[in-house]
Enzyme design. Structure first.
Site, PDB file in Angstrom:
ATOM      1  CG  ASP A 124     -11.141 -15.534 -13.838  1.00 37.85           C
ATOM      2  OD1 ASP A 124     -10.507 -15.881 -12.834  1.00 37.85           O
ATOM      3  OD2 ASP A 124     -12.384 -15.452 -13.878  1.00 37.85           O
ATOM      4  CG  ASN A 132      -3.172   5.216  -1.247  1.00 33.90           C
ATOM      5  OD1 ASN A 132      -3.173   4.146  -0.630  1.00 33.90           O
ATOM      6  ND2 ASN A 132      -4.083   5.535  -2.137  1.00 33.90           N
ATOM      7  CG  ASP A 140      -1.224   1.614  -3.793  1.00 36.86           C
ATOM      8  OD1 ASP A 140      -0.019   1.418  -4.021  1.00 36.86           O
ATOM      9  OD2 ASP A 140      -1.650   2.221  -2.776  1.00 36.86           O
ATOM     10  CG  ASP A 143      -1.675   1.187   1.519  1.00 34.02           C
ATOM     11  OD1 ASP A 143      -1.830   1.991   0.579  1.00 34.02           O
ATOM     12  OD2 ASP A 143      -2.157   1.351   2.666  1.00 34.02           O
ATOM     13  CG  ASP A 174      -5.967   2.918   0.370  1.00 28.39           C
ATOM     14  OD1 ASP A 174      -5.042   2.080   0.510  1.00 28.39           O
ATOM     15  OD2 ASP A 174      -6.575   3.076  -0.714  1.00 28.39           O
ATOM     16  CD  GLU A 209      -8.995 -20.030 -12.439  1.00 29.15           C
ATOM     17  OE1 GLU A 209      -9.100 -20.160 -11.223  1.00 29.15           O
ATOM     18  OE2 GLU A 209      -9.895 -19.497 -13.131  1.00 29.15           O
TER      19      GLU A 209
HETATM   20  C1  NOJ Z   1     -11.132 -17.660 -10.697  1.00 31.66           C
HETATM   21  C2  NOJ Z   1     -10.448 -16.616  -9.880  1.00 31.66           C
HETATM   22  O1  NOJ Z   1      -9.125 -17.028  -9.633  1.00 31.66           O
HETATM   23  C3  NOJ Z   1     -11.275 -16.432  -8.637  1.00 31.66           C
HETATM   24  O2  NOJ Z   1     -10.609 -15.651  -7.671  1.00 31.66           O
HETATM   25  C4  NOJ Z   1     -12.579 -15.811  -9.042  1.00 31.66           C
HETATM   26  O3  NOJ Z   1     -13.408 -15.698  -7.913  1.00 31.66           O
HETATM   27  C5  NOJ Z   1     -13.300 -16.659 -10.097  1.00 31.66           C
HETATM   28  N1  NOJ Z   1     -12.414 -17.129 -11.126  1.00 31.66           N
HETATM   29  C6  NOJ Z   1     -14.386 -15.873 -10.771  1.00 31.66           C
HETATM   30  O4  NOJ Z   1     -13.827 -14.894 -11.600  1.00 31.66           O
END
Ligand code: NOJ
Length: 589
Positions: free
Chosen positions: A244, A67, A73, A65, A69, A306
């Site tokens: 993802d 800043n 970031d 972090d 908060d 993924e």
């Molecule tokens: C896989 C991601 O790694 C996870 O963190 C996320 O919740 C789900 N896909 C949905 O995007």
């Protein structure tokens, strides 16, 4: 059976698959085999940069972090680049930094072409890319193509009327009757995957949270819009994408009910077969087109997936098999998420990805922001540090590209919330107490022994800093030659500089040993090879490693790395005594 495991619920499914696979393997005797690198993986300048890379995942909220908060970031990451360079990181995978309502901490994107103000600005991003480049570190974006946020303008338009031009960008259907969803599909995050919207009296599909409506990839406009976002970041200089939840892009167009496979999950829902919602073949056409877009840019941009998959045959499809025309590096979750220290299981899975993916490059990962940390998944409570060194050694001594998660290198542990009211990750609220969410693996990076572990000057950080930060932190471990951090650094440097570890063919040694995993990486003619031996048990183990048939001679044996002083002076490969969970890496010639 397909697997997208982003929660511990999915880990249970994985365990089931693992046990089934084990049963299958028991039928096949293990034999030593030499696993040669594919022709396109030969050493030399023509190799893409990612072939031997260390890719380091940063969860931006939790890294640094700048800043005050209490939330990490982009400037914070830039400030820590020297550390990443000293570790030997070649690329950073940034979990999502786009504008987002943060229901799923960035995996619910409301604008694909900007930066969330919590994390900074596009200018901060450009600066991060430029500063990283000076240190030879690349930036990889997380691209969420399966769904958007329900606050994305596309969805707001889509839900406004049945005739809106964007209506078909999402998956809308009539229910089976009043209050009855179109079918029995479930969200990965618990309960029905359909939400009713009273504006138009239809339901929309959401594989994840209801705030994450699924895009309809059967509509070509969706692909065009998403590929435009991909180009936006490629034009800004990113080195590639981590895709993802990519196997969930398509659903069965007939919306057939899923079969129940027996039992209930952590949310109390019946466990369903995911044939109609995961890994539909159509996704591979999209991957081929996406690969073309990315490959049209110079500099070996990379596509990482993924890809939680049930076996290596499914994994191979994500590379495009022998065509090599889909993802460069779909993640091999079969190795890193076996979740038990079983030498035979690791041996089989390492051999699988060496021999059964048409010579494509493996990507191995043990830790990420969705699973309890490997320290806890593999640790036995008594030898955790030694076990962490075994994991690290495996990660950097096979031929695979290596992926790490921040804090793995210092031995950060999972801090599971003790009370439901402390949970930040919504699945931990929905599934409490069976599913306590993913906060435990997302606690702030531990830099030093100062307040908030040097992560932030805020009075309160978004997640609490782990209580062990005074002894488990970068500063303390940098100063201790025997720390896990220095073990990682030495391994990473060894792999960078040792030609046999970079490119050598891998042959399993002592292949029926259930307790010790051993292999050799063969050096080029006239150069040294490397032998690795890892004790997977809490008892001392004695091994004699026979190199017959490997083409490697062992006249000269010299220890390169070990955590056991008695192995420092080993001069041969017979009667090597490995203490509990010892790691031994030696040069042989
Ligand atoms: C896989 C991601 O790694 C996870 O963190 C996320 O919740 C789900 N896909 C949905 O995007």
């Amino acid at each position: 059976m397909n697997l997208i495991r982003s929660t511990r619920t999915f880990s249970l499914l994985a365990l089931l698959i693992i046990s089934l696979n084990q049963f299958g393997w028991a039928q096949t005797p293990l034999v030593a085999s030499t696993l040669a690198p594919a022709p396109h993986q030969a050493p030399g300048d023509s190799e893409p940069w990612w072939m031997h890379a260390l890719i380091y995942e940063i969860y931006p909220r939790s890294f640094q972090d700048s800043n005050g908060d209490g939330i990490g970031d982009l400037k914070g990451i830039t400030d820590r680049l020297d550390y990443l360079q000293s570790l030997g990181v070649n690329a950073i995978w940034l979990s999502p930094i786009y504008p987002s309502p943060q229901v799923d901490f960035g995996y619910d994107i409301s604008d694909y072409e900007n930066v969330d103000p919590q994390y900074g600005t596009l200018a901060d991003f450009d600066q991060l890319v430029a500063e990283a480049k000076k240190r030879n570190i690349r930036i990889i974006m997380d691209m969420v193509m399966n769904h958007t946020s329900d606050k994305h303008p596309w969805f707001i338009e889509s839900k406004s009327s049945r005739t809106n031009p964007k209506r078909d960008w999402y998956v809308w259907r009539d229910g089976k009757g009043p209050g009855i969803p179109p079918n029995n599909w479930q969200s990965v995050f618990g309960h029905s995957a359909w939400k009713f919207d009273s504006t138009t009296n239809q339901w929309y599909y959401h594989k994840f949270y209801a705030e994450q409506p699924d895009l309809n990839w059967r509509n070509p406009e969706v692909e065009k819009a998403m590929f435009d976002a991909v180009r936006f970041w490629l034009d800004r200089g990113v080195a590639g994408f981590r895709l993802d939840a990519i196997p969930t892009l398509f659903e069965d167009p007939q919306l057939r009910d899923a079969k129940e496979t027996g039992g209930t999950n952590a949310y109390g829902d019946p466990i369903l077969d995911d044939t109609y919602t995961d890994n539909l073949p159509e996704v591979h056409d999209v991957m081929r087109r996406l690969r073309k877009v990315v490959a049209s840019y110079p500099g070996d941009r990379v596509l990482i997936g993924e890809t939680y998959l049930p076996n290596v045959q499914e994994l191979d499809k994500w590379y495009g098999g022998s065509r090599h025309d889909e993802l460069n590096l779909p993640m091999d979750m079969q190795i890193g998420f076996t979740n038990k220290l079983d030498a035979g299981l690791f041996r089989q899975r390492i051999e699988d990805v060496e021999t059964k993916v048409h010579g494509n490059q493996p990507l191995v990962v043990f830790d990420n922001h969705d699973n309890a940390r490997s320290w806890n998944r593999y640790g036995d409570g008594a030898h955790d540090a030694a076990i962490a060194r075994v994991i690290a050694t495996m990660l950097f001594t096979t031929r695979a590209t290596a992926m790490m998660y921040y804090g793995q290198e210092i031995g950060m542990v999972t801090i599971t919330p003790a009370r439901k009211e402390d949970v930040k990750d919504p699945i931990g609220v929905i599934g409490w107490p069976n599913e306590k969410g993913r906060d435990g693996e997302r606690t702030p990076m531990q830099w030093d022994a100062s307040r908030n572990a040097g992560f932030s000057t805020a009075a309160v950080t978004w997640l609490p800093v782990a209580p062990d930060y005074k002894t488990v932190n970068v500063k303390v471990e940098e100063a201790n030659p025997d720390s896990l951090l220095n073990w990682y650094k030495n391994l990473i440097e060894l792999r960078r500089t040792n030609p046999a570890l970079r490119d050598g063919a891998l042959t399993m040694l002592d292949p029926t040993n259930p307790n010790v995993l051993s292999y050799v990486r063969k050096g080029a003619a006239g150069t040294a090879s490397v032998v690795v031996s890892l004790n997977f048990t809490a008892q001392p183990q004695t091994v004699s490693l026979d190199l017959a048939g490997t083409g490697v001679t062992a006249d000269n044996v010299k220890t390169l790395m070990t955590d056991d002083p008695s192995l420092q002076s080993a001069t041969g490969l017979s009667h090597i005594v490995l203490p509990p969970f010892a790691s031994w890496v030696a040069s042989v010639q």
